[in-house]
Design an enzyme around this catalytic site. Structure first.
Site, mmCIF file in Angstrom:
data_model
loop_
_atom_site.group_PDB
_atom_site.id
_atom_site.type_symbol
_atom_site.label_atom_id
_atom_site.label_comp_id
_atom_site.label_asym_id
_atom_site.label_seq_id
_atom_site.Cartn_x
_atom_site.Cartn_y
_atom_site.Cartn_z
ATOM 1 N N HIS A 47 -7.300 4.409 -71.580
ATOM 2 C CA HIS A 47 -7.465 4.170 -70.163
ATOM 3 C C HIS A 47 -8.239 5.434 -69.259
ATOM 4 O O HIS A 47 -7.946 6.224 -69.788
ATOM 5 C CB HIS A 47 -5.846 4.503 -69.589
ATOM 6 C CG HIS A 47 -5.933 4.240 -68.205
ATOM 7 N ND1 HIS A 47 -5.617 2.848 -67.438
ATOM 8 C CD2 HIS A 47 -5.895 5.234 -66.981
ATOM 9 C CE1 HIS A 47 -5.764 2.963 -66.285
ATOM 10 N NE2 HIS A 47 -5.779 4.395 -65.904
ATOM 11 N N ASP A 107 6.046 -1.489 -60.593
ATOM 12 C CA ASP A 107 4.638 -0.535 -60.568
ATOM 13 C C ASP A 107 3.968 -1.255 -59.149
ATOM 14 O O ASP A 107 3.373 -0.564 -58.385
ATOM 15 C CB ASP A 107 3.753 -0.447 -61.643
ATOM 16 C CG ASP A 107 2.319 0.258 -61.448
ATOM 17 O OD1 ASP A 107 2.553 1.550 -60.701
ATOM 18 O OD2 ASP A 107 1.404 -0.145 -61.436
ATOM 19 N N ARG A 136 3.228 3.090 -51.960
ATOM 20 C CA ARG A 136 2.524 4.200 -51.792
ATOM 21 C C ARG A 136 1.131 4.370 -51.174
ATOM 22 O O ARG A 136 0.808 5.162 -50.446
ATOM 23 C CB ARG A 136 2.275 4.715 -53.094
ATOM 24 C CG ARG A 136 3.328 5.065 -53.891
ATOM 25 C CD ARG A 136 3.370 5.243 -55.350
ATOM 26 N NE ARG A 136 2.037 6.299 -55.899
ATOM 27 C CZ ARG A 136 1.592 5.834 -56.811
ATOM 28 N NH1 ARG A 136 1.619 4.986 -57.778
ATOM 29 N NH2 ARG A 136 0.351 6.570 -57.181
ATOM 30 N N SER A 190 2.675 5.474 -62.996
ATOM 31 C CA SER A 190 2.126 3.908 -63.150
ATOM 32 C C SER A 190 1.125 3.770 -64.015
ATOM 33 O O SER A 190 1.169 2.756 -64.838
ATOM 34 C CB SER A 190 1.475 4.011 -61.480
ATOM 35 O OG SER A 190 0.418 2.899 -61.583
ATOM 36 N N LYS A 202 2.050 1.094 -67.420
ATOM 37 C CA LYS A 202 1.107 -0.245 -67.654
ATOM 38 C C LYS A 202 0.789 -0.048 -69.123
ATOM 39 O O LYS A 202 0.749 -1.071 -70.167
ATOM 40 C CB LYS A 202 -0.050 -0.173 -66.871
ATOM 41 C CG LYS A 202 0.598 -0.914 -65.414
ATOM 42 C CD LYS A 202 -0.809 -1.082 -64.798
ATOM 43 C CE LYS A 202 -1.675 0.039 -64.127
ATOM 44 N NZ LYS A 202 -0.986 1.100 -63.160
#
Length: 434
Positions: free
Chosen positions: A82, A161, A168, A183, A187
């Site tokens: 990621h 999320d 947010r 978050s 995932k």
């Protein structure tokens, strides 16, 4: 257990229990706890923070709020990667086939771009015919057969999320390290991979622009991985200037193909080899990073990684011929030159301005509903440290009729800093955090 007490405790700097976090997330997803109370809690977290254990509690609650992808039918240890987002961040398009060619199964779920950062799914959809939606069975079958698959995230993956992020976004609490960390890791863990490698960006083109904040985020996510029994490594990398030379969807696919052919930009190839080596190490496929890099370099040199990309594209219904002929990818109707106002050395290229300019040309979205021009983007002709002459071409702007060319050019005027002296050398790969 009352939400008022949970908010009060965090406001006073007290540590949450796992039960408090579970109560909050379950109540919010079921709509028993209203937005205004969760907003107050998020602001308390923004100012008081959460430690690694608390953030792990939040991550686990986010994961448990929806579906979890079971990858246990796959052979071998699965590894996911990621990036926290950047400009010209083409790494997934290179890394997935590169690591899969080395024998590591890579089941990858990716997202779309928003604002100045690009999304892997948008880049892939610029390939004619390629599908990014498939059933779970099809996803697993492709990874088992081909070694990798890249798809969009399922609708019911981490619904908590999705709700928290939307909240947010309108309450000025997006850039809270524990909320960002939970978050991202929520995932990744819901996606089912055994090991996780993170590319945490810092600099003008990153969400975490200060290196101290980016380091804290990286350490927090590695800590969450440890708490939740996922081998997690993080590279801290600089995104002060765009990665590679291309910014835009089909442009970045072209650059990924060149990189897999051994003809790509040096910085993109170097980062992909570093990240790929971390993936092999995290998954237990290599004893150390040097050996892992050597294996991956062999996959590049032999053409195996490039062939693997063609296999992945074909398996997902795309035109695999793009690997041999990038002319099959969308091309812009118009290409304009942006030239240097003075001679000297490129002291800096502001990644955020380049990303925003590419978005105005049609390569990105201001809102989730905006349509993308897959052919649009910016092709950089120079990098930081290069000598330039007055009126030399610095960039090529690829665009269609709907592009806001005037505003994009205004952004480019402030994106290139030119100095009489060459800038100091720096390594854009800052640190490895284990």
């Amino acid at each position: 257990m009352k939400m008022y007490d949970i908010i009060h405790n965090k406001r006073e700097g007290k540590k949450h229990s796992a039960e408090e976090i579970s109560h909050l997330i379950e109540g919010y997803v079921s709509e028993e706890i209203p937005d205004y109370q969760v907003s107050a809690w998020a602001m308390a977290v923004y100012f008081q923070g959460m430690d690694a254990e608390e953030t792990a509690f939040l991550t686990e609650a986010v994961v448990n709020s929806g579906d979890r992808i079971d990858l246990s039918p796959l052979s071998g240890t699965t590894v996911d990667k990621h990036s926290t987002g950047g400009v010209g961040d083409t790494t997934t398009l290179v890394l997935v086939p590169l690591v899969a060619a080395a024998g590591v199964p890579v089941p990858k779920m990716s997202g779309r771009g928003l604002g100045h950062t690009g999304g892997t799914i948008d880049k892939l959809e610029s390939i004619p015919g390629l599908e990014v939606e498939m059933s779970r069975r099809e996803f697993l079958d492709q990874v088992e057969k081909v070694g990798a698959a890249v798809v969009g995230q399922t609708a019911n993956l981490t619904p908590a999320d999705k709700k928290l992020y939307s909240l947010r976004d309108v309450t000025a609490t997006v850039d809270s390290p524990p909320l960002i960390a939970s978050s991202i890791m929520g995932k990744k863990i819901a996606g089912g991979a055994d090991s996780i490698v993170l590319d945490v960006k810092t600099g003008s083109g990153a969400f975490m622009q200060k290196i101290e904040a980016a380091r804290k985020l990286a350490e927090l996510m590695v800590g969450i991985g440890k708490e939740l029994d996922r081998k997690t490594l993080a590279l801290l990398t600089d995104m002060s200037q765009p990665l590679g030379r291309m910014v835009g969807n089909s442009l970045e696919v072209k650059e990924a193909i060149k990189t897999l052919s051994g003809e790509g930009p040096e910085d993109l190839e170097k980062l992909c080899l570093e990240l790929g080596a971390a993936m092999l190490k995290a998954g237990g496929y290599s004893p150390d990073l040097d050996e892992a890099q050597s294996r991956l370099q062999d996959q590049l040199n032999s053409g195996n990684a490039r062939q693997k990309l063609a296999e992945i594209i074909a398996a997902q219904g795309g035109e695999a011929g793009v690997v041999e002929d990038t002319g099959l990818l969308p091309s812009a109707e118009n290409v304009e030159s942006y030239r240097s106002p003075a001679g000297g050395y490129i002291a800096d290229i502001d990644a955020r301005r380049i990303g925003r300019a590419a978005m105005l040309l049609g390569a990105g979205r201001e809102t989730k509903e905006d349509e993308i021009d897959y052919s649009a983007g910016i092709e950089l002709m120079v990098s930081r440290g290069d000598p330039v002459d007055e009126d030399q071409m610095l960039a090529r702007l690829h665009h269609g009729k709907k592009a806001d060319l005037e505003e994009a050019e205004k952004l480019l005027k402030g994106a290139f800093s030119i100095s009489g002296q060459p800038p100091a050398n720096f390594d854009f790969i800052i640190d490895l955090i284990e």
